[in-house]
Design a protein around this motif. Structure first.
Motif, PDB file in Angstrom:
ATOM      1  N   GLU A  31       0.828  -1.205   0.000  1.00  0.00           N
ATOM      2  CA  GLU A  31       0.000   0.000   0.000  1.00  0.00           C
ATOM      3  C   GLU A  31       0.863   1.256   0.000  1.00  0.00           C
ATOM      4  O   GLU A  31       0.579   2.220  -0.716  1.00  0.00           O
ATOM      5  N   TYR A  32       1.944   1.243   0.796  1.00  0.00           N
ATOM      6  CA  TYR A  32       2.759   2.449   0.894  1.00  0.00           C
ATOM      7  C   TYR A  32       3.393   2.809  -0.448  1.00  0.00           C
ATOM      8  O   TYR A  32       3.381   3.976  -0.860  1.00  0.00           O
ATOM      9  N   PHE A  33       3.955   1.831  -1.138  1.00  0.00           N
ATOM     10  CA  PHE A  33       4.648   2.105  -2.398  1.00  0.00           C
ATOM     11  C   PHE A  33       3.707   2.091  -3.607  1.00  0.00           C
ATOM     12  O   PHE A  33       4.135   2.411  -4.714  1.00  0.00           O
ATOM     13  N   GLY A  34       2.463   1.704  -3.421  1.00  0.00           N
ATOM     14  CA  GLY A  34       1.526   1.657  -4.533  1.00  0.00           C
ATOM     15  C   GLY A  34       1.916   0.634  -5.577  1.00  0.00           C
ATOM     16  O   GLY A  34       1.885   0.919  -6.779  1.00  0.00           O
ATOM     17  N   VAL A  35       2.289  -0.563  -5.120  1.00  0.00           N
ATOM     18  CA  VAL A  35       2.722  -1.617  -6.031  1.00  0.00           C
ATOM     19  C   VAL A  35       1.679  -2.725  -6.066  1.00  0.00           C
ATOM     20  O   VAL A  35       0.862  -2.865  -5.154  1.00  0.00           O
ATOM     21  N   GLN A  36       1.721  -3.511  -7.149  1.00  0.00           N
ATOM     22  CA  GLN A  36       0.779  -4.607  -7.304  1.00  0.00           C
ATOM     23  C   GLN A  36       1.371  -5.955  -6.879  1.00  0.00           C
ATOM     24  O   GLN A  36       0.643  -6.895  -6.606  1.00  0.00           O
ATOM     25  N   ARG A  37       2.706  -6.045  -6.869  1.00  0.00           N
ATOM     26  CA  ARG A  37       3.371  -7.276  -6.451  1.00  0.00           C
ATOM     27  C   ARG A  37       4.522  -6.901  -5.526  1.00  0.00           C
ATOM     28  O   ARG A  37       5.234  -5.925  -5.779  1.00  0.00           O
ATOM     29  N   TRP A  38       4.712  -7.685  -4.484  1.00  0.00           N
ATOM     30  CA  TRP A  38       5.809  -7.396  -3.559  1.00  0.00           C
ATOM     31  C   TRP A  38       6.105  -8.644  -2.740  1.00  0.00           C
ATOM     32  O   TRP A  38       5.279  -9.539  -2.604  1.00  0.00           O
ATOM     33  N   ASN A 116      11.508  -6.939  -2.625  1.00  0.00           N
ATOM     34  CA  ASN A 116      11.231  -6.748  -4.044  1.00  0.00           C
ATOM     35  C   ASN A 116       9.841  -6.173  -4.275  1.00  0.00           C
ATOM     36  O   ASN A 116       8.863  -6.634  -3.688  1.00  0.00           O
ATOM     37  N   LEU A 117       9.771  -5.152  -5.121  1.00  0.00           N
ATOM     38  CA  LEU A 117       8.511  -4.491  -5.449  1.00  0.00           C
ATOM     39  C   LEU A 117       8.328  -4.469  -6.959  1.00  0.00           C
ATOM     40  O   LEU A 117       9.304  -4.344  -7.701  1.00  0.00           O
ATOM     41  N   ALA A 118       7.086  -4.559  -7.406  1.00  0.00           N
ATOM     42  CA  ALA A 118       6.818  -4.513  -8.842  1.00  0.00           C
ATOM     43  C   ALA A 118       5.517  -3.784  -9.112  1.00  0.00           C
ATOM     44  O   ALA A 118       4.525  -3.955  -8.384  1.00  0.00           O
ATOM     45  N   ARG A 119       5.532  -2.957 -10.155  1.00  0.00           N
ATOM     46  CA  ARG A 119       4.331  -2.260 -10.612  1.00  0.00           C
ATOM     47  C   ARG A 119       3.933  -2.779 -11.977  1.00  0.00           C
ATOM     48  O   ARG A 119       4.789  -3.116 -12.797  1.00  0.00           O
ATOM     49  N   GLU A 120       2.634  -2.803 -12.234  1.00  0.00           N
ATOM     50  CA  GLU A 120       2.139  -3.369 -13.484  1.00  0.00           C
ATOM     51  C   GLU A 120       2.160  -2.346 -14.604  1.00  0.00           C
ATOM     52  O   GLU A 120       2.417  -1.150 -14.396  1.00  0.00           O
ATOM     53  N   HIS A 121       1.878  -2.831 -15.804  1.00  0.00           N
ATOM     54  CA  HIS A 121       1.850  -1.984 -17.000  1.00  0.00           C
ATOM     55  C   HIS A 121       0.838  -0.848 -16.821  1.00  0.00           C
ATOM     56  O   HIS A 121      -0.259  -1.037 -16.303  1.00  0.00           O
ATOM     57  N   GLY A 122       1.237   0.350 -17.211  1.00  0.00           N
ATOM     58  CA  GLY A 122       0.353   1.501 -17.123  1.00  0.00           C
ATOM     59  C   GLY A 122       0.515   2.313 -15.856  1.00  0.00           C
ATOM     60  O   GLY A 122      -0.167   3.334 -15.690  1.00  0.00           O
ATOM     61  N   THR A 123       1.414   1.876 -14.962  1.00  0.00           N
ATOM     62  CA  THR A 123       1.663   2.620 -13.729  1.00  0.00           C
ATOM     63  C   THR A 123       2.989   3.367 -13.834  1.00  0.00           C
ATOM     64  O   THR A 123       3.801   3.108 -14.717  1.00  0.00           O
TER      65      THR A 123
END
Length: 226
Positions: A31-38, A116-123
Motif C-alpha cells: 500500500e505504501y509504495f503503490g505496487v501490485q506485487r511485492w 522486491n517491489l513490482a508495478r504493473e503496465h500503465g503505472t
C-alpha cells in the motif's frame, strides 16, 4: 491504512520473530509504495520444490542486472537505473512486473535477502523518492533481522518442532483466518502449493482439519493469534 513510512517502521519494530517480520513488511509495503506485487526473499531460506518460482519477481534472482546490482553493491535499485528504457522487458515479460525495484537485506556484513517491489503496465516508474524510501526500509528490516537473530531462539512445543519454518509461517496465516489463495498470495506460492503443504502438515501433526491444527499449535502461535 498505511499513511507514512513511519507506520511501516513501527510495524517492523514491534515484531518478535522472523515470521512476524516478514508479515509486517508484506502487510504494509504494498500500500505504501503503490505496487501490485511485492515480497521478501531470504537467501538462507531456499524455495522448497513445490514453489512456483515464476510467481516470484525476477528481481529475486541473480541472473538479471537489477538482481546483480543488489548482490554486488548491497544497495537498492530500480530497473531504469541499470537498463536503457524498455530493456527490462528482455529479462521479464510479465505484465505485472513492468517496473521493478529491489533492495538488500543484510546481516553480519553479508546479503541475506532482498525486498522486491513490482508495478504493473500503465503505472508510474519508481523514482528517486521511492529509492530513498526503499533504502530506509531495508535499513530497518536489516537491523531488526540482526536483532532477532542475535536473540536466543525460543523453544517450540514438540508438535511445532515437527514443522519447517515455512510450514510454521503457513500455520500462522491459517490461524489469522486466511484462505489458501490468500496465503499463496502473501507467500508468493501457488494455491496448490499451499494445499499440498497443509496436507503434509496435517500428516505430521496427526490432524484432519485446519481448526484442529491451530488448536494443537496454539502455544507456538499465541503471539500471532492473540
Amino acid at each position: 491504512m498505511v499513511h507514512s513510512l513511519q507506520t511501516v517502521f513501527h510495524e517492523i519494530a514491534s515484531v518478535s520473530n522472523e515470521q512476524e517480520l516478514r508479515l509486517a513488511v508484506t502487510d504494509t509495503v504494498g500500500e505504501y509504495f503503490g505496487v501490485q506485487r511485492w515480497g521478501i526473499h531470504l537467501l538462507d531460506e531456499p524455495f522448497p520444490p513445490e514453489v512456483d518460482v515464476q510467481a516470484v519477481p525476477g528481481v529475486c534472482m541473480e541472473s538479471n542486472p537489477v538482481g546483480r546490482f543488489v548482490v554486488e553493491r548491497h544497495a537498492p535499485v530500480h530497473e531504469q537505473l541499470v537498463l536503457p528504457t524498455g530493456d527490462w522487458k528482455h529479462f521479464c515479460s510479465r505484465h505485472d512486473h513492468e517496473h521493478v525495484m529491489s533492495g538488500p537485506i543484510v546481516c553480519d556484513g553479508r546479503l541475506v535477502g532482498t525486498l522486491n517491489l513490482a508495478r504493473e503496465h500503465g503505472t508510474a516508474a519508481f523514482n528517486v523518492n521511492d529509492l530513498a524510501d526503499m533504502s530506509a526500509l531495508c535499513l530497518h528490516v536489516s537491523a531488526k533481522l540482526a536483532t532477532l537473530r542475535a536473540k536466543p531462539k525460543t523453544s517450540l512445543c514438540p508438535l511445532a518442532s515437527r514443522l519447517t519454518p515455512r510450514e510454521l509461517e503457513i500455520a500462522e496465516l491459517v490461524a489469522r483466518g486466511l484462505t489458501n489463495a490468500e496465503i499463496g498470495e502473501k507467500l508468493w506460492i501457488t494455491h496448490n502449493s499451499v494445499k499440498q503443504a497443509l496436507k503434509r502438515m496435517f500428516r505430521k501433526l496427526d490432524v484432519s482439519a485446519r481448526a484442529e491444527m491451530v488448536a494443537k499449535l496454539q502455544d507456538s502461535l499465541v503471539s500471532v493469534i492473540s
